[in-house]
Motif scaffolding. Sequence first.
Motif, PDB file in Angstrom:
ATOM      1  N   ASN A 117      26.884 -12.331 -53.445  1.00  0.00           N
ATOM      2  CA  ASN A 117      27.484 -12.247 -53.644  1.00  0.00           C
ATOM      3  C   ASN A 117      28.400 -12.682 -53.545  1.00  0.00           C
ATOM      4  OD1 ASN A 117      28.815  -9.828 -51.794  1.00  0.00           O
ATOM      5  ND2 ASN A 117      29.716 -10.326 -51.566  1.00  0.00           N
ATOM      6  N   GLY A 118      29.058 -13.069 -53.807  1.00  0.00           N
ATOM      7  CA  GLY A 118      30.398 -13.768 -54.430  1.00  0.00           C
ATOM      8  C   GLY A 118      29.909 -13.577 -56.566  1.00  0.00           C
ATOM      9  N   ALA A 119      28.968 -14.012 -56.221  1.00  0.00           N
ATOM     10  CA  ALA A 119      28.580 -14.145 -57.950  1.00  0.00           C
ATOM     11  C   ALA A 119      28.578 -12.761 -58.903  1.00  0.00           C
ATOM     12  CB  ALA A 119      27.535 -15.159 -58.367  1.00  0.00           C
ATOM     13  N   GLY A 120      29.039 -11.854 -57.174  1.00  0.00           N
ATOM     14  CA  GLY A 120      28.298 -10.049 -57.440  1.00  0.00           C
ATOM     15  C   GLY A 120      26.611 -10.125 -58.662  1.00  0.00           C
ATOM     16  N   ILE A 121      26.214 -11.238 -57.608  1.00  0.00           N
ATOM     17  CA  ILE A 121      24.643 -10.909 -58.210  1.00  0.00           C
ATOM     18  C   ILE A 121      23.382 -10.056 -57.417  1.00  0.00           C
ATOM     19  CG2 ILE A 121      22.407 -12.173 -58.583  1.00  0.00           C
ATOM     20  CD1 ILE A 121      24.092 -14.518 -59.616  1.00  0.00           C
ATOM     21  N   PRO A 122      22.959  -8.872 -57.503  1.00  0.00           N
ATOM     22  CA  PRO A 122      21.718  -8.447 -56.701  1.00  0.00           C
ATOM     23  C   PRO A 122      20.621  -8.912 -55.993  1.00  0.00           C
ATOM     24  CG  PRO A 122      22.650  -6.880 -58.359  1.00  0.00           C
ATOM     25  CD  PRO A 122      22.718  -8.061 -58.749  1.00  0.00           C
ATOM     26  N   VAL A 123      20.501  -8.903 -54.994  1.00  0.00           N
ATOM     27  CA  VAL A 123      19.062 -10.009 -54.043  1.00  0.00           C
ATOM     28  C   VAL A 123      18.285  -9.228 -53.231  1.00  0.00           C
ATOM     29  CG1 VAL A 123      20.865 -10.647 -52.714  1.00  0.00           C
ATOM     30  CG2 VAL A 123      17.977 -11.403 -52.393  1.00  0.00           C
ATOM     31  N   ILE A 124      17.104  -9.103 -53.634  1.00  0.00           N
ATOM     32  CA  ILE A 124      16.518  -8.351 -52.809  1.00  0.00           C
ATOM     33  C   ILE A 124      15.695  -8.464 -52.221  1.00  0.00           C
ATOM     34  CG2 ILE A 124      14.989  -5.917 -52.468  1.00  0.00           C
ATOM     35  CD1 ILE A 124      16.190  -5.087 -54.891  1.00  0.00           C
ATOM     36  N   SER A 125      15.457  -8.763 -50.501  1.00  0.00           N
ATOM     37  CA  SER A 125      14.160  -9.701 -50.201  1.00  0.00           C
ATOM     38  C   SER A 125      13.170  -8.874 -49.388  1.00  0.00           C
ATOM     39  CB  SER A 125      14.531 -10.135 -48.956  1.00  0.00           C
ATOM     40  OG  SER A 125      13.706 -10.707 -47.822  1.00  0.00           O
TER      41      SER A 125
END
Length: 386
Positions: A117-125
């Motif tokens: 989140n701090g890097a603004g990177i989307p992540v999907i589990s």
Amino acid sequence: MRYAKLALACIAAAVALAGCSKQSSDIKIGHVGPITGGIAHLGKDNENGARLAIEQANEAKIKLGGKEVKFVLLAEDDQADPKVGTTVAQKLVDAKVAGVVGHLNSGTSIPASPLYNGAGIPVISGSATNPKLTEQGYKTQFRVVGRDDQQGPAIASYLANYNKPKTVAVIDDATAYGEGIANEVEKTLKAAGIAVLPREKGTDKTTDWKAVLTKLKGRNPDAIFFGGMDATGGPLMKQGRELGISAVFAFGDGACTEEMAKLAGLAAEGLLCSQAGIPVAAADKSFLEAYKKKFNVDPILYAPFTYDSANLLIAAMKKADSPDPAKYLPELAKITYKGATGEISFDAKGDRKDAEMTIFTMQGGKIVPLAVIKGGKTIPFADFGK
């Protein structure tokens, strides 16, 4: 000679620029799961799903911003360990990945999520089910499976309605996932008026359950629910039957695999378990065929969901015509996508809307679907496909 040297210098510069240009068209997507340890089989299954999606995208020769791009999967092993999980998450952040598929476990997904989140990177589990994951308010966090506060009530309600136990023992492995789903099961059982014995605990490394089971045997429960993975759930069930415990054993998705039959042998017959999504057998046929052709095995559990996760990242990039997370994240949040596991869209928290739950049993060493729960309704599996 001077002109020859100048020409060579120009050629070298051109090659370097071409190399830089080629490098800039590579879009890195991370995947994180346990590739070593007791649940490595599940981590590899998840990685395979993401890898298949990446390879198919490259075959499709996708263009973003007018340039053909190549997707590269950076696969990391978090060993299902929260500390390792944050280490590899930071590694992916430093590598400037455009998006991440994973992590497999809630216990590694939750501590890693603030880094992404701090890097603004989307992540999907495609497999982490603890509600806290999407309750933190991070706009970069998504999942394509249901939550434990959906899955726990589903398996608990099925157990209560069809097996009608009067007393149930609940055990968990002290992880975010195991304890989380056990809490939801206990809450649902108590609301149904079923007596629940005081909680018993192990760890995600426990394989000797005899002390816990001997204690429970004296209390004669009608059912035992275990929140944990198959690597620990299999020995639990095997030792329970060896001690003469005849109770129904029930599990969440972490132990809803055919690995249970290998670990528990014939003792695994008749277990009940849930998965936070549709069964693998109900996934899109073209995905199942492509997975089998590529890896020469059938998917185990959540590979269809990690396949969809990777494809969702790519689909959002295509809509934004950019791999820049800041540009495609808004498209991901509002996307409607037809995947291998059905139609996918997200609510404001990043959870999948209207996620299904499936109840299984073990028959002849195979995990067999009994019913799908959707919108609060229990649908026999034979009718679900219709």
